[in-house]
Design an enzyme around this catalytic site. Structure first.
Site, short mmCIF file in Angstrom:
data_model
loop_
_atom_site.label_atom_id
_atom_site.label_comp_id
_atom_site.label_asym_id
_atom_site.label_seq_id
_atom_site.Cartn_x
_atom_site.Cartn_y
_atom_site.Cartn_z
CB THR A 90 -1.01 -0.03 1.18
OG1 THR A 90 -1.94 1.05 1.03
CG2 THR A 90 -0.34 0.09 2.53
CG ASN A 91 -0.57 4.71 -1.19
OD1 ASN A 91 -1.19 5.38 -0.38
ND2 ASN A 91 -1.13 4.19 -2.28
NE ARG A 92 6.07 6.94 3.73
CZ ARG A 92 6.49 6.17 4.72
NH1 ARG A 92 5.72 5.97 5.78
NH2 ARG A 92 7.68 5.60 4.66
#
Ligand code: C5P
Length: 415
Positions: free
Chosen positions: A217-219
């Site tokens: 995933t990402n931030r």
């Protein structure tokens, strides 16, 4: 609590009746005041057995009304005459907590105390948030009264389920302050510039499965997307929130569609954009996903220290798919994208706007400490299809959202 534009200088009458949940109304009155609203509290006699008028006066900084027959000593009119005017100029009257007794009085049209007199005289929208013990809420008498009140245009804020002060468990708890605030915003926003418009907002970072327990995933926190959904609700829109973020409270009134992966988000966006006026793609969609998802948890080999390689496949670009939808159907009427860039912000943003066929593109510089992912503030530039460029100062994500929604309303011609 930050100021809320929609609530600035709005005059809200908060009617408080005799329930232990009256203590929660003190918090509501405090938060409402902090957001910028003017809160006039009316308490019944029973309410004053649970909390004092002084508590409300302290948090609102305004007089609290308790007595129908109070006359000021300078020879003024008694309260029941002077403050019928309380209801007249108000933007909203909320009775929270509303006891079974007060609901019965309202349904019957009784006017035996300042609160019921004001409710009868009020020309503004009226909402009730019932709070009562055990089976009282579900009793046929209470339900019939609520039914009647709703038929007359009163908004019902449903109580929560949970444990009562008596130890019983059931439906009848006053919702917490954030939920009550959300209902108040929904009611006050009804006649806003986006009333009658459907707005789809995406939020959060998609997660792309590697195996049954792991994902990439990402931030992205989803905060900007959720703030946009709230701003669209405040402007009166019907909001569908397609979210890959799962830890944020859903804004009251938004229809939540939870998703995980980019491909799930694509399906949801295409489905809900078909009849929407506006799509705002605030989500951070993963560009790549593992090409295959292992059916079982991938094990490390105890005798072998070597790593593994993940082959990544390209995810579909949702906005490009939406561009095709718009070309064939004309919907969504407007599309807004985001560009999080760490270099050449404006040049990259402009080419993205053109390639994805957007009406507005919100560009943010993720190299700045006080802007972008996870923080509560953002510093953005809004580019439009006509070549315009609006640079906003560092602002809360709520303020940034309001600015975007204002631009959307202007483009739709509803502002
Ligand atoms: O191309 P880039 O990811 O920088 O574009 C950002 C914008 O495009 C955002 O509005 C994002 O929600 C959207 N996007 C998309 N589908 C993708 C990747 C990004 O719709 N696969």
């Amino acid at each position: 609590m930050d100021k809320i534009t929609l609530l600035q200088t709005k005059r809200i009458i908060l009617g408080v009746t005799g329930s232990i949940a009256a203590y929660k109304a003190v918090d509501l009155a405090s938060k409402l005041t902090q957001t910028g609203a003017l809160v006039d509290v009316i308490m019944t006699e029973a309410a004053q057995r649970f909390v004092t008028a002084l508590a409300f006066q302290s948090v609102t900084g305004r007089p609290v009304y308790t007595n129908l027959w109070h006359a000021d000593h300078s020879g003024g009119l008694p309260t029941h005459i002077a403050h019928v005017g309380l209801g007249e100029g108000a933007d909203l009257m909320l009775i929270a907590p509303a006891t079974a007794q007060t609901l019965a009085k309202l349904a019957g049209g009784f006017a035996d105390n300042l609160l019921t007199v004001t409710a009868l005289a009020a020309r503004c929208p009226v909402a009730v948030a019932p709070a009562m013990d055990g089976g009282m809420y579900l009793h046929m008498a209470t339900q019939a009264n609520l039914q009647l009140l709703q038929e007359r245009g009163v908004t019902l804020i449903e109580p929560d389920e949970g444990r009562f002060a008596s130890g019983l468990v059931g439906r009848g708890r006053l919702p917490e302050t954030p939920a009550l605030l959300g209902h108040i915003r929904r009611m006050l926003g009804r006649s806003g510039p986006l009333a009658g418009c459907g707005v789809v907002v995406t939020a959060g970072g998609t997660s792309e499965a590697i195996d049954p327990v792991r994902f990439i995933t990402n931030r992205s926190s989803g905060k900007q997307g959720y703030a946009l959904a709230q701003a669209a609700l405040d402007a009166g829109a019907a909001v569908t929130l397609i979210s890959a973020a799962h830890n944020l409270p859903t804004p009251v009134g938004a229809a939540l569609i939870p998703v995980e992966s980019a491909r799930e988000m694509l399906d949801a966006v295409l489905d809900h954009s078909k009849n929407a006026d506006v799509l705002v793609m605030a989500a951070a969609v993963a560009d790549f996903r593992p090409e295959t998802v292992a059916e079982q948890k991938i094990k490390k080999n105890a005798d072998d220290d070597s790593g593994i390689s993940l082959q990544l496949a390209r995810n579909p670009d949702i906005l490009i798919a939406v561009k095709a939808l718009r070309q064939s159907t004309g919907y969504p009427r407007l599309a807004v994208g985001f560009a999080a860039e760490s270099e050449n912000l404006l040049a990259n943003a402009r080419s993205k706007l053109e390639r994805k066929g957007l009406d507005l593109l919100v560009a943010n510089d993720i190299s700045a400490q006080d802007a972008g992912f996870a923080v509560d503030t953002n510093r953005v530039t809004i580019l439009d299809a006509a070549g315009g460029q609006q640079e906003l100062p560092l602002a809360s994500k709520a303020q940034v959202s309001e600015a975007i929604i204002e631009r959307v309303s202007a483009l739709l011609g509803t502002a």
